[in-house]
Design a protein around this motif. Structure first.
Motif, short mmCIF file in Angstrom:
data_model
loop_
_atom_site.label_atom_id
_atom_site.label_comp_id
_atom_site.label_asym_id
_atom_site.label_seq_id
_atom_site.Cartn_x
_atom_site.Cartn_y
_atom_site.Cartn_z
N UNK A 82 0.61 -1.24 -0.10
CA UNK A 82 -0.10 -0.03 -0.04
C UNK A 82 0.84 1.27 0.17
N UNK A 83 0.68 2.09 -1.02
CA UNK A 83 1.53 3.35 -1.07
C UNK A 83 1.15 4.26 0.20
N UNK A 84 2.19 5.07 0.64
CA UNK A 84 1.80 5.87 1.59
C UNK A 84 1.97 7.24 1.09
N UNK A 85 1.23 8.14 1.69
CA UNK A 85 1.65 9.66 1.39
C UNK A 85 1.72 10.28 2.75
N UNK A 86 2.18 11.80 2.55
CA UNK A 86 2.33 12.23 3.79
C UNK A 86 1.35 12.81 4.44
N UNK A 87 0.11 13.13 3.45
CA UNK A 87 -1.04 13.51 4.24
C UNK A 87 -1.73 12.42 4.91
N UNK A 88 -1.61 11.07 4.63
CA UNK A 88 -2.18 9.86 5.27
C UNK A 88 -1.47 9.78 6.61
N UNK A 89 -0.21 10.14 6.68
CA UNK A 89 0.50 9.86 7.92
C UNK A 89 0.22 11.35 8.90
#
Length: 366
Positions: A82-89
């Protein structure tokens, strides 16, 4: 076998034996290291006596890498991620510890609002060379550039699959603090990390942070990045005890009674990240079989175990999926709780996510 392949794995065999090699070209001992009770005669030592890996054994390992057929060591299709994004974190809550597997033993934590990294390795190869050596099965779910500002980086030891020079150099200006074993501060200083950012730890040394108690605890392993620096720096594991939950991160280790001692002092643990992979009969002292990894989790008084140190690099002779198969079977036999989230999946100790045997559909017909 291609020459680049056996040169790369041959280097790993040399690294396994590096701790027993005396070389007058070794770097100057750290002043900090000399204050440790585990440091004498110019090297750090395990509590348990280990058989020295002589030059003959090293040559035997290289011979195995060149001649022995390896079956299913690398997956033949992409593994789930699953790709992660700054916004998710950034959107994750600040009232607990969130966790993400980034590949191999690299873990991203959000610790009550602070971002911490454990053994961050983002490079394509776990090797001193960019053109040969064990290559990643696939890239990490997020790049260093896309990570938020990092409060703490914790390093377990200085082997290439745990201490990555390229990653450290990229993280140097976006990380507030590095927590490292004694002796590793010299590596970071050479790579451009400000010494004021680095705290060095002996075994059983603790640090009370704003959000958690951190302790550096023993393992049965060794250190070294070349033939000249075997055991010149320390190795170990990390305990993170927050207000609501506690975590154990094993780094690398052979099985030993230290796990019970850590469990007695700091357990129980809500979650343990235990090395489960890159084991072999020829280096049984320094890496655990999956069954031993499960026993280490039980010794630590762990509630949920997440196997790491697998599914990213080809570092041994076993199939890429074997560690997960064997540790899952051992968990069933001991009625232990195990979870194997896919790379990039966000989870925490409160979330009762179902165990998914994601690798089974990707296993070849045996």
């Amino acid at each position: 076998m291609k020459i680049s392949k056996w040169l790369g794995v041959g280097f790993i065999a040399l690294t396994v034996g590096a701790c027993s090699v005396n070389n007058q070209l070794a770097t100057q001992d750290s002043t900090l290291s000399q204050g440790s009770s585990y440091y004498h005669n110019g090297k750090f030592h395990n509590d348990d006596i280990m058989e020295a890996n002589g030059f003959g054994k090293v040559l035997g390992l290289i011979g195995r890498y060149i001649t022995e057929e390896k079956k299913h060591a690398v997956p033949d299709q992409p593994l789930p991620m699953k790709a992660l994004s700054t916004e998710q974190l950034q959107a994750l809550s600040n009232d607990q510890i969130h966790m993400v597997k980034l590949g191999h033993s690299s873990i991203l934590l959000k610790v009550y609002g602070e971002f911490w990294l454990l053994d961050p390795v983002f490079s394509e190869r776990a090797s001193p060379f960019s053109f040969l050596g064990p290559k990643r099965f696939q890239q990490a779910p997020i790049s260093i550039d896309d990570l938020p500002q990092i409060d703490k980086v914790l390093i377990s030891h200085n082997h290439y699959d745990h201490l990555d020079k390229t990653s450290v150099k990229k993280l140097a200006n976006k990380t507030k603090q590095f927590l490292v074993p004694l002796g590793v501060e010299a590596d970071l200083s050479r790579w451009g990390v400000e010494p004021s950012k680095v705290l060095s730890f002996d075994w059983w040394q603790e640090l009370q942070t704003d959000n958690a108690l951190v302790a550096f605890t023993p393992t049965k392993h060794f250190s070294g990045r070349a033939l000249s620096d075997g055991n010149k720096s320390l190795w170990g594991s990390w305990v993170i005890k927050g207000a609501k939950e506690s975590i154990y991160f094993s780094g690398d280790s052979g099985y030993f009674d230290g796990f019970k001692k850590i469990g007695e002092k700091y357990g129980p643990f809500d979650l343990t990240f235990i090395e489960t992979g890159a084991y072999d009969k020829d280096w049984a002292d320094i890496h655990m079989t999956p069954e031993q990894s499960l026993q280490a989790h039980l010794d630590l008084q762990g509630k949920v175990m997440v196997p790491v140190h697998n599914g990213t690099f080809d570092l041994a002779f076993h199939a890429w999926f074997e560690p997960l198969e064997r540790v899952s079977k051992a968990a069933d036999e001991h009625n232990a709780v195990i979870r194997t989230p896919i790379t990039g999946e966000i989870f925490n100790s409160d979330k009762h996510f179902a165990q998914v045997f994601w690798w089974k559909s990707l296993m070849p017909s045996l």
